[in-house]
Enzyme design. Structure first.
Site, PDB file in Angstrom:
ATOM      1  N   ARG A  13      53.388 -31.500  40.968  1.00 27.49           N
ATOM      2  CA  ARG A  13      53.878 -32.582  40.121  1.00 27.49           C
ATOM      3  C   ARG A  13      53.798 -32.229  38.642  1.00 27.49           C
ATOM      4  O   ARG A  13      53.206 -32.959  37.854  1.00 27.49           O
ATOM      5  CB  ARG A  13      53.097 -33.856  40.426  1.00 27.49           C
ATOM      6  CG  ARG A  13      54.019 -35.068  40.382  1.00 27.49           C
ATOM      7  CD  ARG A  13      53.472 -36.253  41.069  1.00 27.49           C
ATOM      8  NE  ARG A  13      54.457 -37.316  41.003  1.00 27.49           N
ATOM      9  CZ  ARG A  13      54.339 -38.476  41.597  1.00 27.49           C
ATOM     10  NH1 ARG A  13      53.281 -38.742  42.317  1.00 27.49           N
ATOM     11  NH2 ARG A  13      55.270 -39.382  41.499  1.00 27.49           N
ATOM     12  N   CYS A  14      54.403 -31.125  38.327  1.00 30.29           N
ATOM     13  CA  CYS A  14      54.281 -30.618  36.964  1.00 30.29           C
ATOM     14  C   CYS A  14      55.398 -29.641  36.699  1.00 30.29           C
ATOM     15  O   CYS A  14      55.616 -28.739  37.481  1.00 30.29           O
ATOM     16  CB  CYS A  14      52.944 -29.908  36.836  1.00 30.29           C
ATOM     17  SG  CYS A  14      52.840 -28.831  35.419  1.00 30.29           S
ATOM     18  N   GLU A  34      57.309 -36.953  37.421  1.00 31.45           N
ATOM     19  CA  GLU A  34      56.016 -36.316  37.169  1.00 31.45           C
ATOM     20  C   GLU A  34      55.221 -36.952  36.036  1.00 31.45           C
ATOM     21  O   GLU A  34      54.034 -36.639  35.880  1.00 31.45           O
ATOM     22  CB  GLU A  34      56.250 -34.836  36.827  1.00 31.45           C
ATOM     23  CG  GLU A  34      56.867 -34.067  37.963  1.00 31.45           C
ATOM     24  CD  GLU A  34      57.504 -32.782  37.485  1.00 31.45           C
ATOM     25  OE1 GLU A  34      57.265 -31.747  38.101  1.00 31.45           O
ATOM     26  OE2 GLU A  34      58.241 -32.823  36.489  1.00 31.45           O
ATOM     27  N   GLN A  82      61.749 -27.666  49.347  1.00 33.33           N
ATOM     28  CA  GLN A  82      62.323 -28.548  48.339  1.00 33.33           C
ATOM     29  C   GLN A  82      63.609 -27.955  47.757  1.00 33.33           C
ATOM     30  O   GLN A  82      64.268 -28.589  46.947  1.00 33.33           O
ATOM     31  CB  GLN A  82      61.308 -28.774  47.200  1.00 33.33           C
ATOM     32  CG  GLN A  82      60.014 -29.428  47.674  1.00 33.33           C
ATOM     33  CD  GLN A  82      58.956 -29.606  46.589  1.00 33.33           C
ATOM     34  OE1 GLN A  82      57.779 -29.491  46.872  1.00 33.33           O
ATOM     35  NE2 GLN A  82      59.348 -29.897  45.351  1.00 33.33           N
TER      36      GLN A  82
HETATM   37  N1  MCN Z   1      64.796 -42.496  38.926  1.00 34.11           N
HETATM   38  C1  MCN Z   1      65.466 -43.594  38.429  1.00 34.11           C
HETATM   39  N2  MCN Z   1      65.729 -43.670  37.093  1.00 34.11           N
HETATM   40  C2  MCN Z   1      65.343 -42.687  36.236  1.00 34.11           C
HETATM   41  C3  MCN Z   1      64.652 -41.563  36.735  1.00 34.11           C
HETATM   42  C4  MCN Z   1      64.409 -41.492  38.101  1.00 34.11           C
HETATM   43  O1  MCN Z   1      65.787 -44.500  39.191  1.00 34.11           O
HETATM   44  N3  MCN Z   1      65.616 -42.755  34.933  1.00 34.11           N
HETATM   45  C5  MCN Z   1      64.552 -42.371  40.370  1.00 34.11           C
HETATM   46  C6  MCN Z   1      65.405 -41.260  40.967  1.00 34.11           C
HETATM   47  O2  MCN Z   1      66.669 -41.655  41.285  1.00 34.11           O
HETATM   48  C7  MCN Z   1      64.572 -40.799  42.145  1.00 34.11           C
HETATM   49  C8  MCN Z   1      63.154 -40.973  41.633  1.00 34.11           C
HETATM   50  O3  MCN Z   1      63.216 -41.963  40.592  1.00 34.11           O
HETATM   51  O4  MCN Z   1      64.826 -41.615  43.249  1.00 34.11           O
HETATM   52  C9  MCN Z   1      62.563 -39.669  41.043  1.00 34.11           C
HETATM   53  O5  MCN Z   1      63.513 -39.105  40.223  1.00 34.11           O
HETATM   54  P1  MCN Z   1      63.300 -37.840  39.256  1.00 34.11           P
HETATM   55  O6  MCN Z   1      62.429 -38.208  38.133  1.00 34.11           O
HETATM   56  O7  MCN Z   1      64.644 -37.307  38.960  1.00 34.11           O
HETATM   57  O8  MCN Z   1      62.490 -36.771  40.135  1.00 34.11           O
HETATM   58  P2  MCN Z   1      62.995 -35.953  41.399  1.00 34.11           P
HETATM   59  O9  MCN Z   1      63.779 -36.800  42.274  1.00 34.11           O
HETATM   60  O10 MCN Z   1      63.540 -34.654  40.982  1.00 34.11           O
HETATM   61  O11 MCN Z   1      61.603 -35.745  42.138  1.00 34.11           O
HETATM   62  C10 MCN Z   1      60.746 -34.684  41.819  1.00 34.11           C
HETATM   63  C11 MCN Z   1      59.386 -35.180  41.363  1.00 34.11           C
HETATM   64  C12 MCN Z   1      58.439 -34.068  41.481  1.00 34.11           C
HETATM   65  S1  MCN Z   1      58.809 -32.642  40.668  1.00 34.11           S
HETATM   66  C13 MCN Z   1      57.327 -34.162  42.279  1.00 34.11           C
HETATM   67  S2  MCN Z   1      56.266 -32.861  42.321  1.00 34.11           S
HETATM   68  C14 MCN Z   1      57.078 -35.360  43.031  1.00 34.11           C
HETATM   69  C15 MCN Z   1      57.746 -36.555  42.482  1.00 34.11           C
HETATM   70  O12 MCN Z   1      59.010 -36.303  42.157  1.00 34.11           O
HETATM   71  N4  MCN Z   1      56.948 -35.284  44.374  1.00 34.11           N
HETATM   72  C16 MCN Z   1      57.014 -36.450  45.101  1.00 34.11           C
HETATM   73  N5  MCN Z   1      57.516 -37.714  43.127  1.00 34.11           N
HETATM   74  C17 MCN Z   1      57.280 -37.707  44.469  1.00 34.11           C
HETATM   75  N6  MCN Z   1      57.304 -38.848  45.178  1.00 34.11           N
HETATM   76  C18 MCN Z   1      57.140 -38.782  46.516  1.00 34.11           C
HETATM   77  N7  MCN Z   1      57.185 -39.938  47.213  1.00 34.11           N
HETATM   78  N8  MCN Z   1      56.959 -37.616  47.179  1.00 34.11           N
HETATM   79  C19 MCN Z   1      56.881 -36.449  46.513  1.00 34.11           C
HETATM   80  O13 MCN Z   1      56.725 -35.308  47.164  1.00 34.11           O
HETATM   81 CU1  CUN Z   2      55.866 -28.650  39.888  1.00 30.23          CU
HETATM   82  S1  CUN Z   2      55.624 -29.972  41.383  1.00 30.23           S
HETATM   83 MO1  CUN Z   2      57.395 -30.882  41.469  1.00 30.23          MO
HETATM   84  O1  CUN Z   2      58.075 -29.886  40.229  1.00 30.23           O
HETATM   85  O2  CUN Z   2      58.067 -30.298  42.865  1.00 30.23           O
END
Ligand code: MCN
Ligand code: CUN
Length: 791
Positions: free
Chosen positions: A375-376, A745, A228
């Site tokens: 996821r945390c 998360e 990641q």
């Molecule tokens: N998003 C959005 N508007 C927001 C926030 C987010 O449209 N205000 C969209 C983002 O553009 C992105 C998605 O939602 O496409 C998730 O965004 P974000 O909250 O920024 O999280 P990350 O992209 O950094 O993803 C990490 C998070 C984590 S830490 C874990 S663990 C997890 C999760 O995402 N693992 C996943 N969701 C998952 N979903 C899938 N399908 N697979 C994983 O491994």
């Molecule tokens: Cu701690 S699980 Mo996600 O932050 O990749």
């Protein structure tokens, strides 16, 4: 030049900008089975590696005999810890400043630990090779519980560490002990709760794996791997192997789910790299399911004892708790905060709590390393679970309705930015509004009536609420780093002469849909249709330096960088527009996708025309091209809020409970793609539901891992997963360029407590205060039968 007027301004949703529920572009290949995962990579001359794992949890290694394995035709290399030690690689540093065995030399410290590996012409021969290795173990007593591990007479697990005479990994405290003690002295009611958040596992569909390819001629190393955070891996390899970064290329291709499982650095990756260096051939290692479940990325496993000091009107005066965490045999948490226990002190951040004190200890045990992943954002899940379970118990103790109890304590809209007693600064929110919306959606008052009616007929209905804000988006560079590298992120945007573009970021999607959503940010900022923007992540040779995807940090950090780089492009395009329109820059206005002359709105140029001019018609003295990059260092974490409400019916005869309804109200600020956000919330709720009632990995007294297969460790399917009713509140993030907060998360973090609180509410007349997760029917039945807590 276009002759449009501003009345024809582009419709943002039509071009796939922010707010458009654009279909995920990556799905076109995923649902056709055309994704390209690590196991799809085949390089010329590639060999295959398998790992021999320890069958026992704690034992001294007396001898390892590999001679039989070497005799098997097709076996190319048998690697032991002794051999790795010659390269100074029997141990590796962890991201939490501990050490971890790559291949065991002195002792094995958990069942499933890597002991040796075999490289062969195909994976089957490599497996046969592993089976031919004879290891003589001298068993030692195993410890599988952190509290037992910290007892006086416990066998010392980490005797490899100089000066380590017990199993204490760390101890830590935060807050104001004296003020908190005073608050408890003044309390009318003190509410206590103890619980265990069980060990759980992210269980992505795709296991971990790597294809390492060391070119002996150029001495360059290329590694395709399930990570990641490719740039962090490159930095770690550069530091450990003392190679310059330009000789290392980490490529993270499509990833079949990460969920935190693919943040840490595992011995398998290191072995694949070492074997490739030794053999001068590409080496592929693909973990099997049991290997993944037994040895990688564990989460939670934390014991809490805590209490709330309350005034008789339900106002919280103070909070204190102690946590004991099980770190497994090596402290290998991959987390960027300076706190060994992560961000557990984000607990109670959504409530106006004047003071608090937290103590915590981490212990080594004979279990696979584990801690923060899944996821945390670094033990926030445990924190929010304990918070919301304690809140539910306290509402009963103080004699208030749990919704009203929360309402009296939630931070008010006018209190932001709000400083929590543990030092965080929450940014914004409308907590009461979210709670009220949730209560209305579930029909709270009506349900309470129905519950009372049902009770008359011997039926047990229950309702559980969970409200929380959590810190998403590590980090800001003042406070968060990994290996000394600060937690910023990056984006690079190249607009081609035709107005099409390629965007790269330092994040790495694993299913979250970055290829879709980042293009929407560009569309929003520049008016270039999202379909014209290709998004690429995961190749350290091409992507700008970034810290990867976890902690829901992509939108808060990389997403912000996408906005900022787009704005840099727009600033240059404005100069080009002024040149094309033959007016000064000050006389130019912007509307989505187009610059026009303020005094003559019909005279304008599109962003695409500006792109063409950047390559073919730039003003004298201007550098050609329309490319730029941005590095974004967020001023703070983002603080989304969520209110989850679950109703259940418990069958008193069997202890089986069914979910009636699940209502979710999420406020993650501005939503870039509402459909993807909803998908994230549904996915998180599904995992929350699974954790609450069907998932656990336990260990017997000898340290045998019970549950290292999908017959025992259950993944929720469409069959048992309840439906989710989603609602939305939008409080823009005040410090994010788009007003967005992280969301990935939230539901997995805040969800579990809502399910458990609902079951506990259905049992409220029994005097039972707690049933530990998973809340299995037999535990519920036992609680009803005995009136006692079940752990
Ligand atoms: N998003 C959005 N508007 C927001 C926030 C987010 O449209 N205000 C969209 C983002 O553009 C992105 C998605 O939602 O496409 C998730 O965004 P974000 O909250 O920024 O999280 P990350 O992209 O950094 O993803 C990490 C998070 C984590 S830490 C874990 S663990 C997890 C999760 O995402 N693992 C996943 N969701 C998952 N979903 C899938 N399908 N697979 C994983 O491994
Ligand atoms: Cu701690 S699980 Mo996600 O932050 O990749």
């Amino acid at each position: 030049m276009s002759e449009a007027t501003n009345s024809t301004q582009l419709d943002e949703v039509r071009i796939g900008g922010i707010g458009a529920s654009r279909k995920r572009v990556e799905d076109a290949r995923f649902i056709r089975g055309r994704g390209s995962y690590v196991d799809d990579i085949t390089l010329p001359g590639m060999l295959h590696m398998e790992i021999l794992r320890s069958p026992v949890a704690h034992a001294r290694i007396k001898s390892i005999d590999t001679s039989k394995a070497w005799e098997i035709p097709g076996v190319r290399l048998v690697l032991t810890g002794e051999m790795a030690a010659q390269r100074n690689l029997a141990w590796m540093p962890t991201l939490s400043y501990d050490t971890q065995a790559v291949l065991a030399t002195d002792k094995v410290r958990f069942q499933g630990q890597e002991v040796a590996c075999v490289v062969a012409d195909d994976p089957y021969i490599a497996k046969d090779g592993c089976e031919a290795i004879v290891v003589e173990y001298e068993p030692l007593p195993a410890v599988v519980n952190p509290r037992q591990a910290m007892a006086e007479d416990a066998p010392v697990i980490r005797d490899d560490k100089e000066g380590q005479t017990d199993n204490l990994c760390y101890s830590w405290e935060v807050g104001d002990k004296e003020a908190t003690d005073r608050a408890f002295e003044q309390a009318d009611v003190i509410s206590r709760l103890s619980l265990h958040y069980p060990r759980s596992h992210p269980s992505p569909i795709e296991n971990c794996g790597a294809v390492a390819s060391f070119d002996q001629a150029t001495e360059n190393l290329t590694v395709y791997m399930t990570t990641q955070a490719p740039h962090i891996i490159r930095a770690a390899v550069a530091l450990v192997a003392e190679l310059p970064e330009h000789m290392i290329r980490i490529i993270s291709p499509d990833i079949g789910g990460g969920f935190g499982n693919k943040v840490p650095v595992y011995p398998g990756y290191v072995c694949a790299i070492l074997c490739s260096i030794l053999l001068g051939k590409p080496v592929k290692w693909i973990e099997d399911k049991s290997g993944n479940l037994i040895s990688t990325g564990f989460a939670r496993d934390m014991y809490f004892d805590g209490e709330l000091a309350l005034r008789s009107d339900g106002r919280i005066l103070g909070v204190r708790f102690h946590a004991d965490t099980d770190q497994g045999a090596f402290f290998s948490d991959a987390q960027p905060s300076k706190f060994k226990i992560g961000l557990v002190h984000s607990a109670f951040a959504c409530y106006d709590v004047p003071t608090g004190h937290i103590t915590a200890r981490g212990a080594y045990t004979n279990k696979a390393p584990g801690g923060v992943a899944y996821r945390c954002s670094f033990r926030v899940t445990e924190a929010m679970f304990f918070q919301e379970r304690l809140m539910a118990a306290a509402a009963v103790d103080v004699g208030l309705d749990p919704a009203e109890f929360r309402r009296r304590n939630l931070v008010r809209d006018d209190q932001f930015p709000y400083r929590t007693p543990f030092g965080f600064l929450t940014d914004s929110g409308q907590y009461q509004k979210c709670l009220d919306l949730g209560l209305e959606a579930i029909g709270y008052d009506q349900f309470l009536e129905d519950k009372e009616e049902a009770a008359k007929r011997g039926r047990r209905l229950g309702i559980g609420i969970s409200t929380m804000t959590e810190p998403l988006g590590a980090g800001n560079s003042r406070e968060y780093d990994i290996l000394g590298i600060k937690m910023f992120d990056s984006a690079e945007l190249r607009v081609h002469p035709t107005g099409k573009a390629i965007l790269r970021t330092g994040a790495k999607t694993q299913g979250q849909g970055h290829e879709t959503t980042w293009a929407q940010i560009v569309a929003h900022e520049l008016g270039i249709p999202a379909a014209d923007v290709l998004v690429e992540e995961g190749d350290t040779d091409t992507a700008p330096f970034g810290m990867g995807t976890y902690a829901s940090r992509s939108t808060p950090v990389a997403g912000a960088a996408v906005a900022m780089v787009s704005r840099k492009i727009r600033a240059k395009a404005r100069k080009l527009a002024a040149h094309l329109l033959e007016v000064s820059e000050e006389d130019i206005e912007w509307e989505l996708g187009r610059f026009y002359v303020r005094s003559a709105p019909a005279r304008g140029v599109s962003i695409q025309e500006c792109a063409a001019a950047a390559y073919g018609n730039m003003p004298d003295g201007m550098e050609p091209g329309l490319e730029n990059n941005a590095y974004y260092d967020p001023p703070n974490l983002t603080w989304p809020f969520a209110c989850y409400i679950v109703t259940v019916e418990v069958d008193p005869e069997s202890g089986v409970w069914d979910v009636l309804r699940v209502v979710a109200v999420d406020d993650c600020g501005v939503r870039i793609n509402p459909m993807i956000v909803e998908g994230q919330i549904m996915g998180g709720l599904t995992e929350a539901y699974a954790m609450s009632n069907m998932q656990f990995i336990t260990f017997d007294a000898d340290g045998n891992c019970v549950g290292s297969n999908y017959m025992d460790y259950l993944l929720p399917t469409a069959w048992e997963t309840p439906g989710f009713e989603l609602h939305e509140v939008t409080t823009p993030c005040p410090h994010h360029p788009l007003g967005a907060k992280g969301v990935g998360e939230c539901a997995a973090v805040g969800g579990p407590a809502a399910f458990v609180n609902a079951v506990m509410d259905a049992l409220s007349d029994t005097g039972v205060r707690n049933i530990d997760m998973p809340v299995l029917p037999d535990r519920v039945w036992e609680a009803i039968a005995t009136g006692q807590d079940v752990s």
